[in-house]
Design a protein around this motif. Structure first.
Motif, PDB file in Angstrom:
ATOM      1  N   TYR A   1       0.845  -1.198   0.000  1.00 20.59           N
ATOM      2  CA  TYR A   1       0.000   0.000   0.000  1.00 20.59           C
ATOM      3  C   TYR A   1       0.881   1.250   0.000  1.00 20.59           C
ATOM      4  O   TYR A   1       1.075   1.922   1.003  1.00 20.59           O
ATOM      5  CB  TYR A   1      -0.937  -0.014   1.203  1.00 20.59           C
ATOM      6  CG  TYR A   1      -2.179  -0.826   0.956  1.00 20.59           C
ATOM      7  CD1 TYR A   1      -3.375  -0.226   0.606  1.00 20.59           C
ATOM      8  CD2 TYR A   1      -2.136  -2.211   1.034  1.00 20.59           C
ATOM      9  CE1 TYR A   1      -4.510  -0.978   0.352  1.00 20.59           C
ATOM     10  CE2 TYR A   1      -3.256  -2.979   0.785  1.00 20.59           C
ATOM     11  CZ  TYR A   1      -4.447  -2.352   0.434  1.00 20.59           C
ATOM     12  OH  TYR A   1      -5.569  -3.101   0.187  1.00 20.59           O
TER      13      TYR A   1
ATOM     14  N   HIS B   1      -1.646   2.737  -4.483  1.00 18.27           N
ATOM     15  CA  HIS B   1      -2.998   2.982  -3.954  1.00 18.27           C
ATOM     16  C   HIS B   1      -3.169   4.456  -3.579  1.00 18.27           C
ATOM     17  O   HIS B   1      -3.385   4.792  -2.411  1.00 18.27           O
ATOM     18  CB  HIS B   1      -3.255   2.103  -2.723  1.00 18.27           C
ATOM     19  CG  HIS B   1      -3.272   0.638  -3.023  1.00 18.27           C
ATOM     20  ND1 HIS B   1      -4.383  -0.006  -3.523  1.00 18.27           N
ATOM     21  CD2 HIS B   1      -2.302  -0.320  -2.905  1.00 18.27           C
ATOM     22  CE1 HIS B   1      -4.118  -1.293  -3.685  1.00 18.27           C
ATOM     23  NE2 HIS B   1      -2.859  -1.513  -3.323  1.00 18.27           N
TER      24      HIS B   1
ATOM     25  N   TRP C   1      -6.295   5.521  -1.491  1.00 15.90           N
ATOM     26  CA  TRP C   1      -6.323   5.296  -0.046  1.00 15.90           C
ATOM     27  C   TRP C   1      -5.504   6.355   0.694  1.00 15.90           C
ATOM     28  O   TRP C   1      -5.854   6.749   1.807  1.00 15.90           O
ATOM     29  CB  TRP C   1      -5.805   3.897   0.304  1.00 15.90           C
ATOM     30  CG  TRP C   1      -6.916   2.897   0.399  1.00 15.90           C
ATOM     31  CD1 TRP C   1      -7.198   1.886  -0.455  1.00 15.90           C
ATOM     32  CD2 TRP C   1      -7.936   2.874   1.404  1.00 15.90           C
ATOM     33  NE1 TRP C   1      -8.330   1.211  -0.055  1.00 15.90           N
ATOM     34  CE2 TRP C   1      -8.794   1.800   1.099  1.00 15.90           C
ATOM     35  CE3 TRP C   1      -8.211   3.637   2.525  1.00 15.90           C
ATOM     36  CZ2 TRP C   1      -9.902   1.469   1.870  1.00 15.90           C
ATOM     37  CZ3 TRP C   1      -9.320   3.316   3.311  1.00 15.90           C
ATOM     38  CH2 TRP C   1     -10.144   2.260   2.979  1.00 15.90           C
TER      39      TRP C   1
END
Length: 618
Positions: free
Chosen positions: A335, A340, A343
């Motif tokens: 992540y 991402h 996010w």
């Protein structure tokens, strides 16, 4: 029941109320009452959880069509139908305002002290109100909080359950006629029991109640024993209904790379700044609303309207926010900001926008806690930092979820000045103790970087500043002093009034009006001491009808039993008796029979002796 049996029961009742906490009957009393407080606090937590599920399902679910995600093991008391159908985002603009309007009117009408987050009210009650919490505040706080959070307000349950648990402890102490010191302890035990149950954190809840009262790293040791017993009891009751699983589910990432502590130091600096921003934002909004000309009951609705406006565009800023936090806790090293980016912006948005919605929802006077939002905001900020580090250092394989968890701990621990209990609490809430080392490290560094900033303004710096401990501090300094020493230095012409039991109330009231004396020895015709009339005992007589005053005698009143002291008694014992009686003054009686009143000692007398002793030893 014969007179002798009734007398024995009365004597046992007095012993049960006045025995020292850690000895014999007193220890039994502490155990039984702490269990009772835990049962009530656990029941209150069950009721609050149930109400929150219903209101969230009704307002956000059925009306707005929004299914709010929660923590992995968030309790669901009722098997309510799933939220299906179209989302009506335009309703999010009005729902928080409508819920806050209803809650604001309800609180202002029945219990104004239930406004806001509630924790400050409980702390203030402990330090300055003798542990008194009005019983009406308990149901009002529960109902108002469930409406605010259920309609989308950004708030948590820590403040409400703290005030609710404190209320139960205070009520039990009042019902049994316990001393002020015992009431404070049971009230604090109720605070810890409520938190321990609701957040599946019995040990942290007990320590939280003792740590929350001060800004410095200090504990109220006297409340630990009843808090532990009450917290274990409430947790057991609550979890027997909703399960014993930790609230959040997390990957069991293990700390085994000491070099990563360098990154955690940077995280501590960011979290300390974030906690300062959160606190500043909350109290800036609180003060603006407090100074505004808007009616008190309408202010939460205005805050709710702004909250709804933000929620229309960013729904993660509404409600508890536990769903976003739960997802972020599972992030691994993949992540990164590049893989991402959505996010990263969500977590950054949660930090800024949920800070605003919390400030508007609770800072405006809405009923709800600031602990839950702080966990979500701190975890989101930690996640942002973790994603940045994972992007910049791909070869380190950094689990971003670990930064989220550490962010939860350090953000609230430094903002609330409760680092020890928060470190333990997050471990209990997640069932993950593998990150205890970085959690401790970051939390304490962030605490040191934000020493003067606290979410709770009723906290005192430390025990030395607490009114409840001034007597014990003075008694330690004046360990060799006795009542006789105090009487010997009193002015010879000092006022000292006694009243006979046959004194008419009208005459007594005239003496009360003309005197500053707090307690009046009641004597028989031979001058022997028969009772003590405190000014507080005679408040009803002061407001009575003049005809009633003329016809009634002091003998006709039921006077509360008050302690007396003797000339040879040490000041340590005198202060303990005054504290248990919640009295400013105490009568000195002769040691010979029949006992006769020979003087009065006040707190001011002892304070003057303390100051003289301190000056002499400098």
């Amino acid at each position: 029941m014969s007179f002798s049996i009734r007398k024995r029961f009365a004597a046992f009742g007095r012993l049960l109320r006045t025995a020292p906490d850690a000895e014999g009957v007193g220890a039994v009393r502490t155990l039984l009452l702490s269990v009772l407080v835990g049962l009530f606090a656990g029941g209150g937590a069950i009721l609050l959880t149930s109400m929150l599920q219903v209101t969230t399902w009704l307002f956000l679910g059925k009306i707005a069509g929004v299914a709010m995600e929660g923590a992995a093991h968030e309790p669901e008391p009722f098997n309510l139908p799933a939220i299906l159908g179209p989302v009506r985002p335009w309703l999010l603009l009005f729902l928080p305002a409508a819920g806050a309007l209803l809650s604001g009117w309800f609180v202002n009408r029945f219990a104004p002290e239930a406004a806001g987050h509630g924790t400050d009210a409980a702390i203030e009650s402990y330090h300055f109100r003798g542990g008194r919490v009005r019983p009406i505040a308990v149901p009002v706080k529960a109902i108002a909080t469930s409406i605010v959070i259920g309609s989308g307000g950004s708030a948590g349950c820590e403040g409400p359950i703290t005030q609710i648990g404190a209320g139960f402890g205070s009520m039990i102490a009042n019902a049994l006629g316990l001393s002020v010191a015992s009431r404070r302890k049971l009230m604090a035990a109720g605070m810890g029991a409520g938190v321990g149950a609701l957040f599946h954190a019995p040990l942290a809840g007990a320590i939280f109640a003792a740590e929350l009262l001060y800004r410095d790293l200090d504990l109220e040791y006297e409340v630990l024993v009843p808090s532990i017993i009450a917290s274990v009891t409430s947790y057991s009751l609550y979890s027997s209904v909703f399960g014993f699983s930790p609230l959040f589910e997390t990957p069991q990432a293990i700390f085994h790379h000491p070099e990563r502590l360098i990154l955690y130091i940077a995280l501590a600096f960011v979290l300390a700044l974030g906690a300062r921003f959160y606190t500043w934002c909350f109290y800036s909004m609180h003060e603006r609303f407090s100074r505004s000309a808007i009616p008190v009951w309408l202010r939460p609705a205005v805050g709710g309207l702004v909250t709804g406006l933000i929620g229309v565009f960013f729904v993660q800023a509404l409600g508890s926010g536990y769903g976003t936090l739960q997802e972020a806790l599972t992030f691994d090293y993949t992540y990164t900001v590049t893989r991402h980016p959505e996010w990263f912006w969500v977590l950054l948005g949660v930090f800024f926008l949920k800070t605003l919605t919390t400030a508007f929802s609770v800072g405006s006077g809405g009923s709800g806690g600031i602990f839950g939002p702080a966990l979500v905001i701190g975890g989101s900020l930690g996640g942002c930092v973790g994603m940045l580090f994972a992007t910049l250092l791909p070869g380190w394989f950094l689990p971003v979820g670990s930064f989220v968890l550490v962010g939860m701990v350090a953000f609230f621990g430094c903002a609330a000045k409760t680092p020890i209990s928060t470190i333990i609490m997050i471990g209990e809430m997640t069932g993950n103790y593998n990150l205890l080392v970085p959690s401790m490290f970051v939390c304490i560094i962030a605490y040191l970087l934000s020493r003067k900033v606290s979410l709770y303004r009723s906290q005192l710096p430390n025990r030395f500043e607490a009114p409840v401990h001034r007597g014990s501090l003075i008694s330690g300094t004046l360990g060799a002093f006795t009542v006789r020493d105090i009487l010997n230095v009193q002015p010879k012409d000092r006022e000292f009034l006694s009243v006979e039991s046959t004194t008419p109330l009208s005459t007594l009231i005239d003496r009360l009006t003309a005197s500053t004396q707090e307690v009046f020895p009641v004597i028989a015709r031979d001058g022997s001491l028969t009772a003590i009339a405190a000014r507080s005992d005679l408040s009803a007589a002061l407001s009575a009808d003049p005809v009633f005053r003329q016809t009634m005698l002091l003998d006709d009143l039921t006077l509360r039993e008050h302690p007396v002291v003797f000339e040879s008694e040490p000041l340590r014992s005198v202060l303990a008796k005054m504290d248990m009686d919640d009295a400013e003054a105490i009568v000195v009686a002769s040691s010979t029979q029949p006992r006769k009143p020979i003087g009065i000692v006040t707190h001011n007398d002892i304070a003057q002796a303390y100051q003289q002793e301190m000056s002499a030893n400098r």
